[in-house]
Structure formats: structure tokens, C-alpha cells
Design a protein around this motif. Structure first.
Motif, short mmCIF file in Angstrom:
data_model
loop_
_atom_site.label_atom_id
_atom_site.label_comp_id
_atom_site.label_asym_id
_atom_site.label_seq_id
_atom_site.Cartn_x
_atom_site.Cartn_y
_atom_site.Cartn_z
N LYS A 54 -8.84 3.67 -10.84
CA LYS A 54 -8.29 3.14 -12.08
C LYS A 54 -7.56 1.85 -11.79
O LYS A 54 -7.27 1.52 -10.66
CB LYS A 54 -7.35 4.14 -12.74
CG LYS A 54 -6.10 4.42 -11.95
CD LYS A 54 -5.20 5.33 -12.69
CE LYS A 54 -4.50 4.66 -13.83
NZ LYS A 54 -3.55 3.65 -13.42
N ALA A 55 -7.24 1.18 -12.88
CA ALA A 55 -6.50 -0.07 -12.82
C ALA A 55 -7.29 -1.14 -12.09
O ALA A 55 -8.15 -0.86 -11.27
CB ALA A 55 -5.15 0.10 -12.16
N GLY A 92 4.50 -0.10 4.50
CA GLY A 92 3.28 -0.46 3.75
C GLY A 92 3.38 -1.80 3.04
O GLY A 92 2.56 -2.10 2.17
N THR A 102 -2.78 3.75 -3.41
CA THR A 102 -2.65 2.58 -4.27
C THR A 102 -2.44 1.34 -3.42
O THR A 102 -1.71 1.38 -2.43
CB THR A 102 -1.45 2.73 -5.23
OG1 THR A 102 -1.61 3.93 -5.97
CG2 THR A 102 -1.34 1.57 -6.20
N ARG A 161 -12.12 9.06 -8.33
CA ARG A 161 -11.92 8.16 -9.46
C ARG A 161 -11.18 6.92 -9.02
O ARG A 161 -10.50 6.91 -8.03
CB ARG A 161 -11.11 8.87 -10.55
CG ARG A 161 -11.93 9.84 -11.35
CD ARG A 161 -11.05 10.70 -12.19
NE ARG A 161 -10.30 11.62 -11.34
CZ ARG A 161 -9.46 12.51 -11.84
NH1 ARG A 161 -9.25 12.60 -13.12
NH2 ARG A 161 -8.81 13.32 -11.05
N TYR A 186 -3.67 10.35 -3.15
CA TYR A 186 -3.60 9.23 -4.09
C TYR A 186 -3.23 7.98 -3.30
O TYR A 186 -2.19 7.95 -2.64
CB TYR A 186 -2.54 9.46 -5.15
CG TYR A 186 -2.68 10.72 -5.96
CD1 TYR A 186 -3.23 10.70 -7.24
CD2 TYR A 186 -2.24 11.95 -5.47
CE1 TYR A 186 -3.35 11.86 -7.99
CE2 TYR A 186 -2.35 13.11 -6.21
CZ TYR A 186 -2.91 13.06 -7.47
OH TYR A 186 -3.02 14.22 -8.21
N GLN A 205 8.95 3.20 2.97
CA GLN A 205 7.81 2.50 2.37
C GLN A 205 7.68 1.06 2.85
O GLN A 205 6.65 0.42 2.62
CB GLN A 205 7.92 2.51 0.84
CG GLN A 205 7.70 3.89 0.23
CD GLN A 205 6.38 4.50 0.63
OE1 GLN A 205 6.34 5.40 1.48
NE2 GLN A 205 5.29 4.03 0.09
N ALA A 243 0.85 -1.18 0.00
CA ALA A 243 0.00 0.00 0.00
C ALA A 243 0.89 1.23 0.00
O ALA A 243 1.82 1.32 0.80
CB ALA A 243 -0.90 0.00 1.23
N SER A 244 0.62 2.15 -0.92
CA SER A 244 1.39 3.39 -0.95
C SER A 244 0.44 4.56 -1.13
O SER A 244 -0.68 4.40 -1.63
CB SER A 244 2.42 3.36 -2.08
OG SER A 244 1.78 3.48 -3.33
N SER A 245 0.91 5.73 -0.73
CA SER A 245 0.05 6.91 -0.87
C SER A 245 0.91 8.15 -1.05
O SER A 245 2.09 8.17 -0.70
CB SER A 245 -0.84 7.06 0.36
OG SER A 245 -0.05 7.15 1.52
N SER A 255 -3.54 -4.25 -9.16
CA SER A 255 -3.25 -2.98 -8.51
C SER A 255 -4.46 -2.08 -8.67
O SER A 255 -5.13 -2.11 -9.71
CB SER A 255 -2.02 -2.34 -9.17
OG SER A 255 -1.73 -1.11 -8.56
N ASN A 256 -4.76 -1.30 -7.67
CA ASN A 256 -5.88 -0.38 -7.77
C ASN A 256 -5.50 0.95 -7.15
O ASN A 256 -4.84 1.00 -6.12
CB ASN A 256 -7.12 -0.93 -7.07
CG ASN A 256 -8.26 0.07 -7.08
OD1 ASN A 256 -8.52 0.72 -6.08
ND2 ASN A 256 -8.91 0.24 -8.21
N GLU A 257 -5.93 2.02 -7.79
CA GLU A 257 -5.64 3.36 -7.28
C GLU A 257 -6.94 4.08 -6.99
O GLU A 257 -7.88 4.02 -7.78
CB GLU A 257 -4.84 4.15 -8.31
CG GLU A 257 -4.41 5.50 -7.80
CD GLU A 257 -3.62 6.27 -8.85
OE1 GLU A 257 -3.64 7.50 -8.81
OE2 GLU A 257 -2.99 5.62 -9.70
N GLN A 258 -7.00 4.75 -5.86
CA GLN A 258 -8.15 5.57 -5.50
C GLN A 258 -7.66 6.98 -5.22
O GLN A 258 -6.56 7.17 -4.70
CB GLN A 258 -8.86 5.02 -4.25
CG GLN A 258 -9.47 3.65 -4.43
CD GLN A 258 -10.65 3.63 -5.39
OE1 GLN A 258 -11.40 4.60 -5.47
NE2 GLN A 258 -10.77 2.55 -6.14
#
Lengths: 253, 211
Positions: B4-5, B203, A45, B2, A43, B200, A33-35, A101-104
């Protein structure tokens, strides 16, 4: 029991034991998980990637597919809005490298807090879910997200001429917040400004997150350019101190 | 807002529930009279059937022990949010470099997000250019390696052969190491990226090896 039936039972027993031991994948998967935030948008992910080993063809047969799933959900704790959900990636053979992978993107406002929940699992076309790290409704990784406001006063700085311009590098601040909002969630590491000398007070706004869902919180805040100097002596700032949203008398909005 | 992916799982098929058959239920089998077993052969058959069903049930349980609603962590899990020091650097670099790089069909949104991430790392404009070059090469080689990996896996599957991905796992590992070597030639950029990768690790959650 007749010998023929005993043989049949033994055969089935050994076949089933073979399925149980020879067709169980050894999972090698990563949940990440990253932001980041540009000051307005957050953002986020979440991804799952990896592969399995140990699935012998003679036990599993061919045509077996593994599908990765990621549960990536952001929930607004103020109004209950939910972004994201469960997403699946392309299925692949058991030994293949599969990923999803999904991004919000959310725009946190001054009055709300968001909770992010992430989990991942991999489903086999013949054996169902054989690996899971958390699941839908049962996060493996959770974080809180907030918009953080701060009023602070510079305490340490150095000024120098750079390219014909006076530039001051403020390396330390002291918070100037109301008693209930002290210490605030956000404290900048530094600020480079052309104010010389630096203004006595600055207002800040940024986005922060923490992996702790209960106190003590350890907030990680993104660098911000949303900073305003204050010339006159202001009242103590209504800073953000979770669960207090703050920001009511802060000039950066 | 939104997204995506990934492909949204729109809806799960609701399992069709049917009325369970009841022993002795006159409407269940069209025979209203419950009866004892006719003879010892039938009885023996029942024993074998129960044994066989039990064995298969155990096998199925062994393969699919929990539905995904359960929250228990898998065994051998390394949780970076609790123990970031246990996340191997090679794994952290791999997932972070992949996350920072742009896919071949990148959108404006991807580029905005990447710019924001570069801001978090504290890159100057010239470092951004240098890093983008390194990332583009990493991503292109990574995608090519995964493509070869999956083609080999699928070919083995079609041919009815066991597939060992060890060769490709090593190739990705080598790619990560060579990318780190490229970064090391630019000390300040390397330092900034290293700091970001270490951060990182919070995470990242990984599971390696046996189930």
C-alpha cells in the motif's frame, strides 16, 4: 578566433557555469526503514522525505519539479519470490517537502529467510537524478528477516499474588537447543506466566531481523505471545540459527 | 501479500535505440563522398561548436553525475545502521512519530500495523490511549505545516521568486519539540517512546546540506 566568436564562447561558458553552480540543489533527505511483526505477519515500511535548498530561480527557471522515489523490496531467499519494487511520490517544487512511503506485508514461514533492500532517490524534471542513496538493485539499507524458533528453560523467576492469582515473572532463560543450533538467534528477555512454578521448558516462535548480511549477526526479535510450556523433559530443540531454519521439533508453529 | 501507499512505477519506457550515424557512411546523409572542411570559417565554427558542446556536457555531468543504479552513498550521509549516535534526536523523533501516527484516511491494515508497533514499544492499554492522543495531534499539525510549506513554495515558484524553506523547517522542528514536551508529562510513556526512538535510529539514513 574572431572576437565575436570569442565573446559568444565566453558567454555560453559563463551561462553554463551559472547553470552548474546556481541550479544544483543542496539535498536534505531522509531514508527510513521500519518494521514490526504480530507473530504471523511482518510489516515493513520504507520512506523517503525531505526538501532541497539552493536552487535559485534565476538559474533554474520556474516549473521545476522534484519527485521522490523509494526502492523497497523483499526477496524470499528460499523460492525467489519478490514483493515490492520502486514507488514514486507526488512531485513538488524544489523547496517543497516531498515524500514517498511504501508498506509491504509478508508472512515468513519456518523454512524461508527474506532479505529486505531499501534505497531512495530524488529526480529533478530538468536535471535528472540529483540525489540518491543507493538505487534500484543497489540497496542503501539491507536486512535479513527470519522466523525464529527456540526451546529454552527458565533459570530465574519470581512469583507473587496479583489480583488473587499467582503470577510468575521469568526474567532469564537458558537455551535448550541442539549443539549445532546453539547459541540460537532468539533469546527472550522475559516471560510473565500463570504457571506456578514455571514449566521446566518452553517453546517460542517469533520473527527477527538483522541489518548484518554476513556474520556476526545481531538479531533483533519482536516480542511474542507464541509460547508453549512443555511438561515432560523434551529432546534438545531444533532452534533457528541462521542459515539453519530450525523448528522441526518445536511445538509452536 | 499486499502493498500500500506510494505509486508503483509500472514500467519504464524503453529507450528507443537508433543506428548511429557514421562519418562517411554512404547511407547516413545521402552523400557518399566524405569531404574535407571547405574553409577556415567552417573549421573555426567546428572549434567553437566543440567548445560549446564540451562546456554543456560538463554542466550536464555536474548536475547529474550518476544514474540511480550506482550504489555509492551520497556525501554527508549519516548512516544510523552504523552510527546511530550521529542521528539527531529531532530527526529521529520526526520520522518515527510520523511513522507511528495514522494518516487521516487510515485503513484497518494501518491500525493493525500500529497496534503491532505499540506492542513493540511495550505500551499498556492506558498508555496506548495517551499516546494515540499525542500522535493524532502531532499528525494533524504536521500535515497542516507541510501543506502551508508546499503552498508557499509553489506560490513563490509561480511568481518567479526564490523560496527559502527555513521558516517551515523550523516550524516542523518546533512541532517535534512541543510533542516531546507533551510526552514528557507522562514519564513512563515518555521513557518507553524514547527507548523505541533510540532503537529506530538504526533504520535511519539522512543527508543534510551541500551536495
Amino acid at each position: 578566433m574572431k572576437p565575436s566568436k570569442l565573446f559568444l564562447a565566453s558567454l555560453i561558458l559563463s551561462l553554463s557555469a551559472g547553470v552548474a553552480h546556481g541550479c544544483i540543489p543542496s539535498p536534505n533527505y531522509t531514508l527510513y526503514a521500519s518494521s514490526t511483526s504480530d507473530g504471523t505477519y511482518y510489516y515493513s515500511t520504507a520512506s523517503v522525505s525531505g526538501y532541497s535548498t539552493g536552487m535559485s530561480f534565476s538559474y533554474c527557471g520556474n516549473g521545476v519539479l522534484h519527485t521522490p522515489f523509494v526502492w523497497h523490496q523483499l526477496k524470499n531467499n528460499a523460492n525467489g519470490t519478490i514483493e515490492g519494487g520502486t514507488f514514486s511520490g507526488q512531485p513538488g517544487c524544489p523547496g517543497c517537502q516531498i515524500s514517498v512511503s511504501n508498506e509491504q506485508i509478508i508472512a515468513p514461514t519456518s523454512s524461508d529467510f527474506w532479505e529486505e533492500d531499501d534505497a531512495g532517490w530524488v529526480q529533478c524534471s530538468i536535471a535528472g537524478i540529483f540525489w540518491h542513496n543507493g538505487g534500484e538493485g543497489a540497496p542503501a539499507l539491507s536486512s535479513l528477516i527470519e522466523t525464529a524458533y527456540l526451546r529454552a528453560s527458565p533459570t530465574t523467576w519470581t512469583c507473587s499474588m496479583i489480583g488473587g492469582q499467582q503470577v510468575c515473572n521469568i526474567t532469564q532463560f537458558s537455551s535448550f537447543c541442539t549443539a549445532p543450533t546453539t547459541p540460537p538467534d532468539y533469546m527472550p528477555h522475559g516471560l510473565v506466566t500463570t504457571d506456578n512454578p514455571p514449566s521446566p521448558y518452553y517453546d517460542f516462535k517469533t520473527v527477527c531481523y538483522t541489518f548484518s548480511l554476513s556474520a556476526p549477526y545481531s538479531w533483533i526479535c519482536f516480542p511474542t505471545s507464541n509460547v508453549k510450556p512443555l511438561a515432560a523433559t523434551p529432546p534438545s530443540g531444533d532452534c533457528t540459527k541462521y542459515p539453519h531454519a530450525g523448528g522441526s521439533n518445536i511445538t509452536t508453529q | 501479500m499486499r502493498s500500500k501507499a506510494g505509486r508503483a512505477v509500472q514500467e519504464h519506457d524503453a529507450p528507443q535505440q537508433s543506428e548511429p550515424l557514421k562519418l562517411g557512411d554512404p547511407d547516413a546523409c545521402g552523400d557518399s563522398t566524405p569531404r574535407p572542411f571547405r574553409n577556415s570559417v567552417e573549421k573555426e565554427f567546428l572549434y567553437v561548436a566543440v567548445l560549446v558542446l564540451s562546456v554543456f556536457a560538463l554542466g550536464a555531468w555536474a548536475q547529474n553525475p550518476v544514474p540511480h543504479q550506482h550504489s555509492a552513498s551520497p556525501p554527508n550521509l549519516i548512516d544510523g545502521s552504523k552510527n546511530p549516535e550521529l542521528i539527531p534526536d529531532s530527526t529521529a523523533y520526526r520520522v518515527v512519530l510520523l511513522d507511528l501516527s495514522l494518516p487521516s484516511n487510515s485503513s484497518d491494515l494501518d491500525r493493525r500495523r500500529q497496534a503491532s508497533l505499540f506492542g513493540d514499544i511495550g505500551l499498556t492499554p492506558s498508555e496506548t490511549l495517551q499516546f494515540n492522543t499525542v500522535l493524532a495531534e502531532f499528525r494533524s499539525k504536521y500535515d497542516a505545516c507541510v501543506q502551508r510549506w508546499n503552498a508557499a513554495g509553489e506560490a513563490a515558484d509561480k511568481a518567479g521568486l526564490d523560496f527559502d524553506p527555513a521558516l517551515y523547517v523550523q516550524q516542523l522542528e518546533d512541532l517535534v519539540q512541543s510533542t516531546r514536551s507533551d510526552l514528557a508529562r507522562q514519564p513512563i510513556l515518555n521513557l518507553k517512546v524514547a527507548g523505541y526512538v533510540q532503537h529506530q535510529k538504526h533504520g535511519i539514513q539522512i543527508q543534510k546540506g551541500a551536495n
